[in-house]
Scaffold this motif. Structure first.
Motif, PDB file in Angstrom:
ATOM      1  N   LEU A  55     -14.056  31.259  11.118  1.00 33.98           N
ATOM      2  CA  LEU A  55     -14.567  32.466  11.752  1.00 33.98           C
ATOM      3  C   LEU A  55     -15.667  32.036  12.714  1.00 33.98           C
ATOM      4  N   CYS A  56     -15.545  32.423  13.982  1.00 30.05           N
ATOM      5  CA  CYS A  56     -16.485  31.958  14.999  1.00 30.05           C
ATOM      6  C   CYS A  56     -17.090  33.115  15.772  1.00 30.05           C
ATOM      7  N   ILE A  81     -20.929  28.357  20.741  1.00 29.18           N
ATOM      8  CA  ILE A  81     -20.093  28.791  19.630  1.00 29.18           C
ATOM      9  C   ILE A  81     -20.770  28.435  18.308  1.00 29.18           C
ATOM     10  N   SER A  82     -20.658  29.342  17.367  1.00 28.23           N
ATOM     11  CA  SER A  82     -21.125  29.117  15.991  1.00 28.23           C
ATOM     12  C   SER A  82     -19.986  29.518  15.079  1.00 28.23           C
ATOM     13  N   CYS A  83     -19.676  28.691  14.095  1.00 33.70           N
ATOM     14  CA  CYS A  83     -18.544  28.966  13.210  1.00 33.70           C
ATOM     15  C   CYS A  83     -18.946  28.815  11.746  1.00 33.70           C
ATOM     16  N   ARG A 113     -20.714  33.994   6.696  1.00 35.06           N
ATOM     17  CA  ARG A 113     -21.838  34.475   7.511  1.00 35.06           C
ATOM     18  C   ARG A 113     -21.964  33.540   8.704  1.00 35.06           C
ATOM     19  N   VAL A 114     -21.964  34.123   9.902  1.00 36.15           N
ATOM     20  CA  VAL A 114     -22.145  33.332  11.113  1.00 36.15           C
ATOM     21  C   VAL A 114     -23.429  33.803  11.774  1.00 36.15           C
ATOM     22  N   ALA A 115     -24.401  32.923  11.844  1.00 37.18           N
ATOM     23  CA  ALA A 115     -25.687  33.247  12.455  1.00 37.18           C
ATOM     24  C   ALA A 115     -25.759  32.658  13.855  1.00 37.18           C
ATOM     25  N   VAL A 116     -26.247  33.468  14.808  1.00 33.05           N
ATOM     26  CA  VAL A 116     -26.470  33.010  16.174  1.00 33.05           C
ATOM     27  C   VAL A 116     -27.963  33.145  16.418  1.00 33.05           C
ATOM     28  N   ASP A 117     -28.637  32.014  16.523  1.00 37.41           N
ATOM     29  CA  ASP A 117     -30.097  32.006  16.642  1.00 37.41           C
ATOM     30  C   ASP A 117     -30.686  32.874  15.529  1.00 37.41           C
ATOM     31  N   ASP A 118     -31.745  33.585  15.871  1.00 38.69           N
ATOM     32  CA  ASP A 118     -32.340  34.522  14.919  1.00 38.69           C
ATOM     33  C   ASP A 118     -32.065  35.950  15.341  1.00 38.69           C
ATOM     34  N   HIS A 158     -21.742  38.692  22.794  1.00 41.05           N
ATOM     35  CA  HIS A 158     -21.218  37.993  21.623  1.00 41.05           C
ATOM     36  C   HIS A 158     -19.811  38.476  21.302  1.00 41.05           C
ATOM     37  N   TYR A 159     -18.942  37.514  21.009  1.00 40.22           N
ATOM     38  CA  TYR A 159     -17.549  37.782  20.700  1.00 40.22           C
ATOM     39  C   TYR A 159     -17.179  37.096  19.391  1.00 40.22           C
ATOM     40  N   ALA A 160     -16.374  37.754  18.585  1.00 41.78           N
ATOM     41  CA  ALA A 160     -15.809  37.122  17.389  1.00 41.78           C
ATOM     42  C   ALA A 160     -14.497  36.474  17.791  1.00 41.78           C
ATOM     43  N   ALA A 161     -14.145  35.405  17.118  1.00 41.50           N
ATOM     44  CA  ALA A 161     -12.875  34.727  17.383  1.00 41.50           C
ATOM     45  C   ALA A 161     -12.495  33.905  16.163  1.00 41.50           C
ATOM     46  N   VAL A 162     -11.242  33.512  16.123  1.00 43.10           N
ATOM     47  CA  VAL A 162     -10.760  32.610  15.076  1.00 43.10           C
ATOM     48  C   VAL A 162     -10.596  31.242  15.721  1.00 43.10           C
ATOM     49  N   GLY A 163     -11.252  30.250  15.156  1.00 42.74           N
ATOM     50  CA  GLY A 163     -11.164  28.891  15.678  1.00 42.74           C
ATOM     51  C   GLY A 163      -9.788  28.295  15.444  1.00 42.74           C
ATOM     52  N   THR A 164      -9.457  27.272  16.206  1.00 41.72           N
ATOM     53  CA  THR A 164      -8.147  26.637  16.058  1.00 41.72           C
ATOM     54  C   THR A 164      -7.992  25.978  14.688  1.00 41.72           C
TER      55      THR A 164
END
Length: 172
Positions: free
Chosen positions: A115-116, A128-130, A138-143, A105-111
Motif C-alpha cells: 500500500l503506497c 512515495i511512502s509504502c 499505516r502509511v505516514a507522509v512526513d508529519d 497525495h494519492y493512494a496506489a498499490v505498488g508493483t
C-alpha cells in the motif's frame, strides 16, 4: 624502603582453597528452568526492540485496504507518466486522497503489492511512502498525512490529527 624478605607470595595469595574440590549439587530441575527463563527474556527483548508482537498481521490484497480503491478511477485520480516517473506502482490503482501543504497525495498499490502513498508537488520529483499490505497498515507522509487501513487504529484527535477523507488523516 620496603623489602620482601622470605615471603612466599604464592602461598599468601592462594592458601585458602580447601573448599574448591567439594561442590554442592543443585537439583536437576534448576538448570532447565533457568534456561527457559533466559530464552523467554531474550524473546521479550526482541519484541521490545521491534516495538510490536513477533507475529505480524497476515498479508492481504492492498487494493482492499482503502475504500477509495473500490470506486473506479476518475480523471482526478490519474497521474501523468512524468508524475509517476520511476515509481514502482500500478498506474491503474492511483486514487486521489487529499491536498496538504506538502503536495497532492494519492493512494496506489505498488508493483510488489504494498500500500503506497504518492506525494506530487509541482516542479518536484514525486515522493512515495509504502507499507506492507496488512489489515493494520499505516502509511505516514512526513508529519502532515497519515493513511490508515480501514481496520487499522485511528490516530488521536488530541494529537492534532483530523480526518480529511475515509481513512485519511492530516495534521496541520
Amino acid at each position: 624502603m620496603t623489602t620482601f624478605d622470605d615471603t612466599d607470595l604464592f602461598s599468601e595469595a592462594f592458601h585458602d582453597f580447601r573448599s574448591v574440590g567439594s561442590s554442592r549439587r543443585r537439583p536437576a530441575l534448576v538448570t532447565p528452568v533457568v534456561m527457559v527463563a533466559a530464552a523467554l527474556l531474550v524473546a521479550a527483548g526482541f519484541v521490545w526492540a521491534r516495538g510490536g508482537p513477533l507475529v505480524a498481521d497476515t498479508t492481504v490484497d492492498a487494493s482492499t485496504l482503502l475504500p477509495q480503491f473500490a470506486a473506479g478511477q476518475t480523471s482526478q485520480d490519474r497521474l501523468t507518466s512524468d508524475e509517476l516517473g520511476d515509481l514502482r506502482v500500478d498506474a491503474r490503482t492511483t486514487r486521489f486522497l487529499t491536498e496538504t501543504s506538502t503536495g497532492m497525495h494519492y493512494a496506489a498499490v505498488g508493483t510488489s503489492g504494498k500500500l503506497c502513498v504518492i506525494t506530487v508537488q509541482p516542479g518536484e520529483l514525486s515522493a512515495i511512502s509504502c507499507a506492507p499490505p496488512t489489515s493494520t497498515a499505516r502509511v505516514a507522509v512526513d508529519d502532515t498525512l497519515l493513511v490508515v487501513a480501514s481496520s487499522g487504529p485511528v490516530p488521536a484527535a488530541a494529537s492534532g490529527w483530523r480526518e480529511a477523507g475515509p481513512d485519511v488523516f492530516v495534521n496541520d
